[in-house]
Design an enzyme around this catalytic site. Structure first.
Site, PDB file in Angstrom:
ATOM      1  N   HIS A   1       0.833  -1.204   0.000  1.00 23.60           N
ATOM      2  CA  HIS A   1       0.000   0.000   0.000  1.00 23.60           C
ATOM      3  C   HIS A   1       0.869   1.255   0.000  1.00 23.60           C
ATOM      4  O   HIS A   1       0.669   2.163  -0.825  1.00 23.60           O
ATOM      5  CB  HIS A   1      -0.904  -0.014   1.232  1.00 23.60           C
ATOM      6  CG  HIS A   1      -1.825   1.152   1.344  1.00 23.60           C
ATOM      7  ND1 HIS A   1      -3.145   1.108   0.957  1.00 23.60           N
ATOM      8  CD2 HIS A   1      -1.619   2.419   1.802  1.00 23.60           C
ATOM      9  CE1 HIS A   1      -3.709   2.293   1.174  1.00 23.60           C
ATOM     10  NE2 HIS A   1      -2.806   3.099   1.691  1.00 23.60           N
ATOM     11  N   GLU A   2       1.833   1.293   0.905  1.00 20.86           N
ATOM     12  CA  GLU A   2       2.688   2.478   0.979  1.00 20.86           C
ATOM     13  C   GLU A   2       3.612   2.591  -0.231  1.00 20.86           C
ATOM     14  O   GLU A   2       3.953   3.706  -0.652  1.00 20.86           O
ATOM     15  CB  GLU A   2       3.491   2.477   2.279  1.00 20.86           C
ATOM     16  CG  GLU A   2       2.645   2.472   3.550  1.00 20.86           C
ATOM     17  CD  GLU A   2       1.604   3.582   3.602  1.00 20.86           C
ATOM     18  OE1 GLU A   2       1.824   4.643   2.976  1.00 20.86           O
ATOM     19  OE2 GLU A   2       0.566   3.386   4.257  1.00 20.86           O
TER      20      GLU A   2
ATOM     21  N   HIS B   1       1.767   4.556  -2.813  1.00 20.79           N
ATOM     22  CA  HIS B   1       1.920   5.997  -2.596  1.00 20.79           C
ATOM     23  C   HIS B   1       3.296   6.479  -3.056  1.00 20.79           C
ATOM     24  O   HIS B   1       3.422   7.492  -3.761  1.00 20.79           O
ATOM     25  CB  HIS B   1       1.765   6.321  -1.106  1.00 20.79           C
ATOM     26  CG  HIS B   1       0.367   6.311  -0.596  1.00 20.79           C
ATOM     27  ND1 HIS B   1      -0.627   7.100  -1.123  1.00 20.79           N
ATOM     28  CD2 HIS B   1      -0.212   5.616   0.415  1.00 20.79           C
ATOM     29  CE1 HIS B   1      -1.756   6.899  -0.458  1.00 20.79           C
ATOM     30  NE2 HIS B   1      -1.528   5.993   0.476  1.00 20.79           N
TER      31      HIS B   1
ATOM     32  N   GLU C   1      -4.606   7.651  -3.135  1.00 20.08           N
ATOM     33  CA  GLU C   1      -5.143   6.379  -2.651  1.00 20.08           C
ATOM     34  C   GLU C   1      -5.480   5.432  -3.796  1.00 20.08           C
ATOM     35  O   GLU C   1      -5.427   4.215  -3.627  1.00 20.08           O
ATOM     36  CB  GLU C   1      -6.370   6.625  -1.777  1.00 20.08           C
ATOM     37  CG  GLU C   1      -6.060   7.224  -0.421  1.00 20.08           C
ATOM     38  CD  GLU C   1      -5.167   6.344   0.440  1.00 20.08           C
ATOM     39  OE1 GLU C   1      -5.254   5.102   0.343  1.00 20.08           O
ATOM     40  OE2 GLU C   1      -4.370   6.899   1.209  1.00 20.08           O
TER      41      GLU C   1
END
Length: 489
Positions: free
Chosen positions: A255-256, A259, A285
């Protein structure tokens, strides 16, 4: 030099100082000694005072008036600078510095309250934060909706009314899918066992590399609440570990990385300018969620992840097929960041509704825990057992990020649209992912979305990439197709 050149030279220094402020925040969450909290608050407040003064410098207004942009890049730069200049000018310097100081201190106070499950100890702190944010919202709204004014910090152009309509369309199909899956006789098994931290962090690093994270311009550290920080050539991420739940670490990392890949993928020509970062948190997101879910939780990619876990931890108790079900199984739980794809947005909608009430003044901070617990039980069917599972689980409100939560669901909606386009553009996607190869998918995202940074407004950025106006249907169709197959619906 022209007025535009003078303005951009000044802006580059402001952007650089903003990156320094961000690095202080990263340090605070990762390696700062606990005893430094009060001093760090003063440091951050002082730097925020400098940044505020620069953002409202009268010369900016003069340069904006005199600048004659040539081309869409220059026009976009001026659009962003003008927006920040006008918004910042509405907030007194005193208030900006006090918000920076208070939220820096409250972050540590939240962490201590969360560790002891003591919302009552944190409530006075949060009351102060909410009061300051309401004051800021009133300054920014200029007679309009205060919550919309805060939302605009994270998703320019969005309104609570429009998001409420979209979220209202999501809820019935999400609830129906959840209820059907949980009632199905087909129930995937959970992964069991204990997985040492060293092994989790090794696989975390492999995942980051697989998804294209550039370690020459970044690093992975541990934090209580995973996050990504920075832009351009210094983009750092964090993750966390739990011995009985390795997926927490792995998918927090992916997830990170989503980003971070967005920030690392922006055109280098935009570095240290308003265009040199992701255009909004909703679009941000969309990248973290498509990396994490549509790609990282796909049947093809989980087959590769299964092989990596077997390599590090030895034989698992599940084969590759059952492992895919374990990664995606619907389950009871309280924590948003650990939720399955189907129920995740229900966690977000709860927060969206409660924070709107807090900013409107219709919900007092003293009543927040009770309101949270009642809403959670109504939405999920079982009670919250302690504050760290409920009102204290997220860091966002302690640091004043009101208006941030809805961008998670908006990002999921955007990700659904992008994934529909991606599947058409990359016909060998499944074959690639089965080998742990994401370059075609992440390259498509970089070319069609990430490289633009802040060049276009948020919705236009997504629409240009996927070829149609963003809407909730692709996300819902994806979820129903995927989980219908897993649960035999």
């Amino acid at each position: 030099m022209s007025a535009y050149d003078d303005l951009m030279a000044f802006q580059r220094e402001t952007e650089a100082l903003g990156e320094v402020a961000g690095r202080l925040g990263w340090d605070q969450e990762t390696v700062m000694p606990l005893g430094a909290a009060e001093q760090r608050a003063d440091e951050i407040a002082a730097l925020e005072g400098v940044l505020h003064a620069r953002r409202v410098d009268p010369r900016i207004g003069e340069w904006l008036e005199a600048a004659k942009p040539e081309g869409e890049v220059a026009a976009a730069q001026l659009r962003h600078i003008r927006r920040v200049y006008e918004r910042t000018a509405r907030v007194p310097a005193r208030l900006a510095a006090e918000l920076a100081r208070v939220t820096s201190v409250s972050q540590g106070q939240w962490a201590r309250a969360r560790a002891t499950d003591d919302f009552a100890a944190f409530a006075p702190v949060l009351e102060n934060v909410v009061a300051l944010k309401r004051e800021e919202a009133d300054c920014l709204a200029a007679g309009g909706d205060p919550y919309d004014a805060l939302l605009d910090d994270f998703e320019p152009g969005a309104t609570a009314a429009n998001l409420s309509e979209m979220f209202g369309a999501l809820r019935p199909r999400l609830v129906a899918l959840r209820d059907a899956a949980l009632a199905s006789p087909v129930q995937p098994a959970a992964l069991e066992g204990e997985f040492p931290e060293t092994g989790q962090l090794e696989i975390s690093r492999r995942l980051a590399i697989a998804f294209g994270y550039d370690f020459t311009r970044g690093r992975i550290d541990k934090a209580v609440h995973p996050f990504s920080s920075g832009s351009g050539n210094d983009v750092r991420i964090t993750t966390r570990t739990a011995p009985l739940d390795p997926f927490n670490c792995f998918y927090s990392t992916v997830h990170e990385v989503g980003h971070a890949a967005y920030e690392q993928g922006v055109d280098p020509a935009y570095a240290l300018t308003p265009l040199g970062r992701g255009v909004s948190m909703g679009v941000h997101e969309s990248q973290s969620r498509i990396y994490e879910n549509q790609l990282g939780r796909s049947q093809a990619f989980t087959g590769w992840l299964h092989s990596q876990m077997s390599d590090v931890f030895g034989d698992l108790d599940l084969g590759a097929g059952a492992f895919y079900g374990a990664v995606n199984r619907l389950h009871r739980g309280f924590i948003r960041t650990e939720s399955d794809e189907v129920q995740y947005n229900l966690h977000v909608l709860l927060r969206f509704d409660l924070e709107r009430q807090l900013i409107a003044g219709s919900l007092a901070v003293g009543d927040l825990e009770e309101a949270w617990n009642a809403r959670f039980e109504a939405d999920f069917g079982y009670p919250v057992e302690r504050a760290s599972q409920g009102v204290l689980q997220d860091v966002h409100w302690s640091v004043g990020l009101f208006g941030y939560f809805p961008t998670y669901t908006l990002g999921n909606v955007y990700a659904g649209c992008l994934y529909r386009a991606l599947r058409e553009a990359v016909p060998d996607l499944e074959a690639d992912l089965s080998q742990g190869e994401t370059a075609a998918a992440t390259g498509w995202l970089r070319e069609h979305l990430q490289r633009h940074g802040g060049l276009y407004p948020p919705r236009e950025t997504v629409e240009r990439a996927c070829g149609f106006a963003p809407n909730e249907e692709p996300l819902l169709d994806y979820l129903e197709e995927k989980f219908g197959a897993i649960y035999g619906l």
